[in-house]
Design an enzyme around this catalytic site. Structure first.
Site, PDB file in Angstrom:
ATOM      1  N   ASP A  29      31.643  57.461  40.500  1.00  0.00           N
ATOM      2  CA  ASP A  29      31.626  56.196  41.254  1.00  0.00           C
ATOM      3  C   ASP A  29      31.323  56.404  42.741  1.00  0.00           C
ATOM      4  O   ASP A  29      31.638  57.449  43.304  1.00  0.00           O
ATOM      5  CB  ASP A  29      32.991  55.508  41.087  1.00  0.00           C
ATOM      6  CG  ASP A  29      32.951  54.046  41.484  1.00  0.00           C
ATOM      7  OD1 ASP A  29      31.845  53.461  41.528  1.00  0.00           O
ATOM      8  OD2 ASP A  29      34.026  53.474  41.762  1.00  0.00           O
ATOM      9  N   ASN A  77      29.027  47.076  33.235  1.00  0.00           N
ATOM     10  CA  ASN A  77      27.977  47.266  34.247  1.00  0.00           C
ATOM     11  C   ASN A  77      26.714  46.435  33.994  1.00  0.00           C
ATOM     12  O   ASN A  77      25.847  46.326  34.869  1.00  0.00           O
ATOM     13  CB  ASN A  77      27.613  48.752  34.398  1.00  0.00           C
ATOM     14  CG  ASN A  77      28.670  49.576  35.121  1.00  0.00           C
ATOM     15  OD1 ASN A  77      28.870  50.762  34.840  1.00  0.00           O
ATOM     16  ND2 ASN A  77      29.380  48.960  36.070  1.00  0.00           N
TER      17      ASN A  77
END
Ligand code: IPE
Ligand code: IPE
Ligand code: MG
Length: 246
Positions: A29, A77
């Site tokens: 991330d 996502n």
């Protein structure tokens, strides 16, 4: 002077090669923020993150980590702008092509966790080919989590189990259930690392994370280095794992 004595730092010291985690999982991330900080488009962050992945996967193989699971794209996502999703898929395709070319030499085994049936036909062919080659030898295993969600994985497993139960009535225990997960046959992660300053799992390996040691760092994934990984492993080696015992 005594009051200024240095606090013992849990991440100081050396990495003990005898006490490596067998399975490391990473939530890759911070790509977007890394790019934004530099005035670049988010997609540049994903490209940089893909480079970091290469470096870290190679390093894991070199130091003798057996399993490396990486969260590359979650079931959530898809909410992102189409061009960003397309850029991430493009990078994954490149990873697969490269993996196919260098696998025999690199001895990096690749498996996919997640519902890949919604990916392009081309990607699915590459994934099948990679799985086929991977089945021929035992190197370090990379579990690439794409269109992966922990809840989705558990629900799918429950549905498949229910179907089999209707046929053979086999009682459900955790070992039986685990055979229905994407991670079937893979030991649970010992260490889960999340860079970028967020301290949450974001639907990653919910079942498998039961007794994982968690390690968070503020570094954005594209800036994550092998030294950072060493720090995480050293911190892990200082933890006292009890698994509910004493
Ligand atoms: C992680 O980086 C990559 C994916 C989720 C695909 P992000 O894109 O989430 O980066 P940030 O969190 O916005 O910085
Ligand atoms: C988790 O990161 C998913 C991946 C790294 C692939 P996100 O950026 O999607 O997580 P949230 O939205 O911050 O929780
Ligand atoms: Mg993020």
């Amino acid at each position: 002077m005594g009051i200024f004595r240095k606090k013992k730092n849990a991440t100081a010291g050396r990495l003990d090669p005898e006490k490596l985690p067998r399975h490391i999982a990473i939530i890759m991330d911070g790509n977007g923020r890394w790019a934004q900080k530099r005035g670049l488009p988010r997609t540049a962050g994903h490209a940089a993150g893909a480079e970091t992945f290469r470096t870290i996967a190679t390093y894991c193989r070199d130091i003798g980590i057996q399993y490396l699971s990486v969260y590359a794209f979650s079931t959530e996502n898809w909410k992102r702008p189409a061009d960003e999703v397309a850029a991430i898929m493009g990078l994954l395709e490149r990873f697969l092509r490269e993996a196919l070319e260098t696998m025999e030499k690199d001895r990096v085994k690749v498996r996919f966790f997640g519902d890949v049936s919604v990916l392009s036909d081309r990607m699915q062919e590459l994934i099948a080919e990679t799985a086929e080659i991977s089945s021929h030898y035992d190197g370090v295993q990379v579990n690439m989590c794409v269109n992966y969600g922990g809840r989705d994985e558990i629900l799918r497993a429950a549905r498949s189990y229910a179907r089999d139960y209707a046929a053979d009535g086999r009682a459900l225990d955790d070992k039986t259930f685990e055979r229905y997960l994407y991670s079937a046959g893979v030991p649970d992660p010992d260490l889960i690392i999340r860079p970028s300053g967020e301290q949450r799992l974001s639907n990653f390996l919910l079942w498998q994370a039961a007794y994982a040691e968690l390690y968070f760092t503020d570094v954005y994934w594209p800036d994550f280095t092998t030294q950072e990984l060493d720090r995480a492993i050293i911190a892990f080696q200082h933890r006292k794992r009890r698994f509910g015992g004493v």
